[in-house]
Design a protein around this motif. Structure first.
Motif, PDB file in Angstrom:
ATOM      1  N   GLU A 478       0.856  -1.189   0.000  1.00 37.25           N
ATOM      2  CA  GLU A 478       0.000   0.000   0.000  1.00 37.25           C
ATOM      3  C   GLU A 478       0.893   1.240   0.000  1.00 37.25           C
ATOM      4  O   GLU A 478       1.688   1.445   0.929  1.00 37.25           O
ATOM      5  CB  GLU A 478      -0.924   0.001   1.215  1.00 37.25           C
ATOM      6  CG  GLU A 478      -1.981  -1.083   1.164  1.00 37.25           C
ATOM      7  CD  GLU A 478      -3.003  -0.977   2.275  1.00 37.25           C
ATOM      8  OE1 GLU A 478      -4.131  -1.442   2.081  1.00 37.25           O
ATOM      9  OE2 GLU A 478      -2.660  -0.421   3.343  1.00 37.25           O
ATOM     10  N   ILE A 481      -0.903   7.993  -1.640  1.00 40.17           N
ATOM     11  CA  ILE A 481      -0.920   8.916  -2.773  1.00 40.17           C
ATOM     12  C   ILE A 481      -0.286  10.233  -2.349  1.00 40.17           C
ATOM     13  O   ILE A 481      -0.608  10.799  -1.301  1.00 40.17           O
ATOM     14  CB  ILE A 481      -2.359   9.138  -3.267  1.00 40.17           C
ATOM     15  CG1 ILE A 481      -2.943   7.819  -3.780  1.00 40.17           C
ATOM     16  CG2 ILE A 481      -2.422  10.208  -4.353  1.00 40.17           C
ATOM     17  CD1 ILE A 481      -4.407   7.897  -4.150  1.00 40.17           C
ATOM     18  N   LEU A 487       0.293   8.962 -10.966  1.00 36.19           N
ATOM     19  CA  LEU A 487       1.126   7.775 -11.068  1.00 36.19           C
ATOM     20  C   LEU A 487       1.710   7.689 -12.475  1.00 36.19           C
ATOM     21  O   LEU A 487       0.989   7.789 -13.472  1.00 36.19           O
ATOM     22  CB  LEU A 487       0.294   6.533 -10.752  1.00 36.19           C
ATOM     23  CG  LEU A 487       1.054   5.230 -10.510  1.00 36.19           C
ATOM     24  CD1 LEU A 487       1.966   5.359  -9.301  1.00 36.19           C
ATOM     25  CD2 LEU A 487       0.054   4.091 -10.305  1.00 36.19           C
ATOM     26  N   THR A 490       1.540   2.159 -14.235  1.00 33.37           N
ATOM     27  CA  THR A 490       0.493   1.421 -13.521  1.00 33.37           C
ATOM     28  C   THR A 490       0.594  -0.082 -13.760  1.00 33.37           C
ATOM     29  O   THR A 490      -0.380  -0.806 -13.605  1.00 33.37           O
ATOM     30  CB  THR A 490      -0.889   1.915 -13.979  1.00 33.37           C
ATOM     31  OG1 THR A 490      -1.006   1.703 -15.397  1.00 33.37           O
ATOM     32  CG2 THR A 490      -1.081   3.383 -13.671  1.00 33.37           C
ATOM     33  N   LEU A 493      -0.129  -2.095 -10.613  1.00 32.30           N
ATOM     34  CA  LEU A 493      -1.228  -1.558  -9.804  1.00 32.30           C
ATOM     35  C   LEU A 493      -2.400  -2.537  -9.770  1.00 32.30           C
ATOM     36  O   LEU A 493      -2.914  -2.959 -10.799  1.00 32.30           O
ATOM     37  CB  LEU A 493      -1.684  -0.213 -10.373  1.00 32.30           C
ATOM     38  CG  LEU A 493      -2.818   0.487  -9.606  1.00 32.30           C
ATOM     39  CD1 LEU A 493      -2.361   0.874  -8.209  1.00 32.30           C
ATOM     40  CD2 LEU A 493      -3.295   1.717 -10.373  1.00 32.30           C
ATOM     41  N   LYS A 496      -7.000   1.112  -6.451  1.00 34.43           N
ATOM     42  CA  LYS A 496      -6.746   2.419  -5.869  1.00 34.43           C
ATOM     43  C   LYS A 496      -7.888   2.769  -4.920  1.00 34.43           C
ATOM     44  O   LYS A 496      -9.055   2.529  -5.216  1.00 34.43           O
ATOM     45  CB  LYS A 496      -6.641   3.482  -6.970  1.00 34.43           C
ATOM     46  CG  LYS A 496      -6.437   4.900  -6.464  1.00 34.43           C
ATOM     47  CD  LYS A 496      -6.448   5.889  -7.624  1.00 34.43           C
ATOM     48  CE  LYS A 496      -6.326   7.328  -7.130  1.00 34.43           C
ATOM     49  NZ  LYS A 496      -6.403   8.298  -8.258  1.00 34.43           N
ATOM     50  N   TYR A 501      -2.541   3.705  -3.254  1.00 37.04           N
ATOM     51  CA  TYR A 501      -2.382   2.765  -4.373  1.00 37.04           C
ATOM     52  C   TYR A 501      -2.024   1.410  -3.780  1.00 37.04           C
ATOM     53  O   TYR A 501      -1.287   1.335  -2.784  1.00 37.04           O
ATOM     54  CB  TYR A 501      -1.244   3.205  -5.299  1.00 37.04           C
ATOM     55  CG  TYR A 501      -1.476   4.500  -6.041  1.00 37.04           C
ATOM     56  CD1 TYR A 501      -2.481   4.610  -7.004  1.00 37.04           C
ATOM     57  CD2 TYR A 501      -0.668   5.612  -5.805  1.00 37.04           C
ATOM     58  CE1 TYR A 501      -2.673   5.795  -7.700  1.00 37.04           C
ATOM     59  CE2 TYR A 501      -0.860   6.800  -6.491  1.00 37.04           C
ATOM     60  CZ  TYR A 501      -1.862   6.882  -7.443  1.00 37.04           C
ATOM     61  OH  TYR A 501      -2.057   8.052  -8.127  1.00 37.04           O
ATOM     62  N   GLU A 519       5.813   8.935  -9.142  1.00 36.63           N
ATOM     63  CA  GLU A 519       4.702   9.875  -9.273  1.00 36.63           C
ATOM     64  C   GLU A 519       5.240  11.225  -9.702  1.00 36.63           C
ATOM     65  O   GLU A 519       6.375  11.593  -9.369  1.00 36.63           O
ATOM     66  CB  GLU A 519       3.967  10.026  -7.937  1.00 36.63           C
ATOM     67  CG  GLU A 519       3.371   8.744  -7.395  1.00 36.63           C
ATOM     68  CD  GLU A 519       2.919   8.899  -5.945  1.00 36.63           C
ATOM     69  OE1 GLU A 519       1.728   9.090  -5.724  1.00 36.63           O
ATOM     70  OE2 GLU A 519       3.800   8.840  -5.049  1.00 36.63           O
TER      71      GLU A 519
END
Length: 647
Positions: A478, A481, A487, A490, A493, A496, A501, A519
């Motif tokens: 985790e 943000i 971001l 991804t 990922l 979200k 994230y 980021e």
């Protein structure tokens, strides 16, 4: 004549807010009396919520004994048994009443007389005695010799019998009886419903996390806290927060009434009469009259009642607010077992709500990985609620591969939603975090006297995870943000949330894995050129990251700023000289006043004063010219900055 009728309990709805809705349904024939029994704590809720439905009813009423009814009934009888502990107390309370007493062990003897008193004595002294005033004198009768007695007044005998009957009916002080009286004819269906305080029902869950799916069981713990057996009752379990409150409806309520003085006539008071002075004295006499004073007392009493006992508006407002807020009940969720349930009075059961297979995946989850610190993740299982049901929050017992793995808490889980449930620490895996950031100029623009700059800021985070276990691990990381940053990639990922994230990372046994999270965000700044210093202009003109045109513009601005600074320096130097000469002139004048103008030293001060006056006039003219030159230079510089365009 009402016929006793039993209407069985058919439906119970338990709410998570601490109340229950009970429904009785059955058949009645003719005029019926339906008896219900409640505790003093329950009776207020029943009076507030009772509903009676009978389509054939001509009249419906509900009868019950008010609070403290037993004491009040007993006190209304000529033989009051409310505060007696033994026979001596009963007879002592009846002093003056005529009694027929039968004494004697073998040959019975009757004594008829009025009770004079009861004397209490110790057993060694013969015990308690009864004194009767008879026609032939006072008889002292030991209680131990009394075989029987009766009141010669039939009314007292009837009251004694009534008091005993009342005590028998009220032998259970913890119960309050309520009778629903229905005037009707023929056979028909009758329904009663009411709300009472009830223990909340409690959900609990079991999860056996396998590979790809999880066995999910939901159970409900239900407590029957009533004195009614729930036989084949249709039970509904409800979550939600309907508005609820208590109100003390059971005891009689007497409102406040003020006590006013009697309006009876009184003797005339002595009066004296003064000379009249006008209308003011007439007004005073009217205000001081007994009738006016009585009126003022009445107004004062009414004002006291209003300030101390004005409950009406507050209660009305409270009810209105509660009714307005009760629409929240539309958000409730219900569970109803397929089959009716049977629960004995004051018993509890645990009944199944659901037993389903849900998509599931096990992870080792890093939630709060700290910078440059080793952190252990949590063992978690991620489930997706594909059951079509909604599950309230509750405790979870988690098993993995058929063995107990830990306990967890499930928050409210809507249908179709997912939850990550943590149940233990994964001590064989640890992770660390490193961060770095960079900034670069994206665009620069000068226009209208303003410098507008956009910079690109990049935040790079690297997560390093070491797996010391003999099995590979699926790791979920985790990542908070960062502000308004977006971001960059991804690829890993998973999902979200509003604040996080969630990335996945697979780490082989006895291996190390890394996850890079990047980021970026564009930051815009605006600065007024007029507020910058010469050093700022020089720094921008020599910044290699700046576009060439912008650097050239700043070089020109720096040159203009140098001329402005020169004019400012000239003015400040002349202003300082003007102040210095003015201070010397003041001191020369003070010395001249001290020595006098006729002395030799005084003449020197006078000559110096004249010379300084001439210098001061010359400096003043130059200073005014420098001020005008500075004002023009500032205006020219400000106008120039507004015309500069670059970028």
């Amino acid at each position: 004549m009402y016929k006793d009728t039993t209407v069985p309990l058919k439906n119970v709805t338990l709410y998570s807010s601490g109340v229950a809705y009970y429904e009785h349904e059955g058949e009645a024939s003719g005029a019926s009396r339906i008896g219900l029994s409640f505790t003093p704590e329950q009776i207020n809720d029943v009076l507030k919520s009772l509903i009676v439905s009978d389509s054939a009813a001509k009249n419906i009423s509900v009868a019950y004994q008010s609070e403290d009814a037993l004491r009040k009934i007993l006190e209304s009888l000529s033989v009051n048994l409310s505060e007696v502990s033994d026979l001596a107390d009963i007879l002592y309370a009846q002093r003056g009443a005529e009694l027929e007493v039968v004494t004697g062990e073998k040959a019975a003897e009757k004594i008829v007389g009025k009770i004079l008193t009861v004397d209490r004595r110790e057993r060694e002294a013969g015990g308690d005695t009864l004194s009767l005033f008879a026609s032939d004198g006072v008889h002292i009768v030991p209680f131990k010799e009394i075989r029987s007695f009766r009141f010669t007044d039939p009314k007292r005998g009837e009251d004694l019998n009534t008091a005993l009957s009342v005590l028998l009916r009220s032998s259970s002080a913890s119960k309050k009886n309520l009778s629903v009286l229905i005037d009707a004819e023929g056979k028909r269906s009758v329904r009663l419903a009411y709300v009472m305080e009830s223990p909340v029902w409690k959900p609990t869950y079991r999860i056996d996390a396998g590979s790809g799916t999880a066995e999910f069981q939901a159970w409900a713990i239900v407590d029957n806290s009533t004195d009614i057996d729930w036989n084949a009752v249709r039970l509904t379990l409800t979550t939600g927060r309907p508005v609820g409150f208590k109100q003390n409806l059971y005891p009689p309520y007497f409102t406040y009434r003020p006590t006013l003085p009697l309006m009876a006539g009184a003797a005339a008071a002595a009066e004296t009469y003064d000379s009249a002075y006008g209308e003011a004295d007439e007004a005073y006499n009217e205000a001081s009259s007994p009738r006016m004073m009585m009126s003022m007392n009445k107004v004062s009493a009414e004002a006291k009642m209003s300030s101390s006992y004005d409950y009406g508006d507050s209660i009305r407002d409270t009810v209105n607010r509660n009714v307005a807020a009760s629409d929240a009940s539309a958000e409730m969720f219900t569970f109803t077992p397929v089959k009716p349930v049977t629960i004995g009075r004051q018993e509890s059961v645990m009944i199944p709500i659901a037993a389903v297979k849900l998509p599931a995946e096990k992870f080792s989850v890093f939630s709060n990985m700290h910078l440059r610190e080793n952190t252990h993740p949590k063992f978690c299982v991620r489930i997706e609620n594909t059951s079509g049901m909604k599950f309230p929050a509750g405790p979870v017992s988690v098993s993995s591969e058929g063995a107990y793995a830990g306990d967890a808490v499930l928050e409210f889980l809507p249908a179709g939603d997912t939850r990550i449930i943590g149940y233990g620490d994964d001590m064989e895996v640890n992770g660390s975090l490193t961060k770095k950031s960079s900034s670069s100029i994206d665009t620069v623009k000068i226009a209208g006297g303003l410098l507008r700059t956009t910079k690109k800021r990049v935040y790079d985070s690297t997560y390093t995870v070491k797996n010391s276990a003999a099995k590979s691990r699926k790791v979920l990381i985790e990542h908070p943000i960062t502000g308004n940053a977006a971001l960059v990639a991804t690829k890993a990922l998973l999902e979200k949330t509003p604040a996080l994230y969630r990335f996945t990372l697979s780490v082989d046994k006895n291996a190390t894995g890394t996850l890079a999270v990047s980021e970026s965000e564009i930051v815009e700044t605006t600065a007024a050129l007029i507020k910058m210093t010469a050093n700022d202009f020089i720094a921008y003109s020599s910044d290699a990251d700046m576009p060439k045109a912008v650097r050239k513009a700043f070089e020109d601005i720096a040159a203009k700023k140098a001329k402005l600074d020169e004019a400012k320096s000239d003015y400040e130097k002349l202003s300082a000289d003007y102040k210095r000469i003015g201070d010397e002139q003041r001191r020369a004048r003070e010395n001249l006043e001290a020595t006098g103008s006729s002395t030799a030293q005084g003449k020197q001060f006078l000559d110096k004063l004249m010379r300084l006056e001439s210098e001061l006039d010359s400096i003043k003219t130059k200073t005014e010219g420098a001020r005008a030159n500075l004002d023009k230079a500032e205006k020219d510089f400000s106008d120039y900055l507004k015309t500069v365009k670059a970028g």
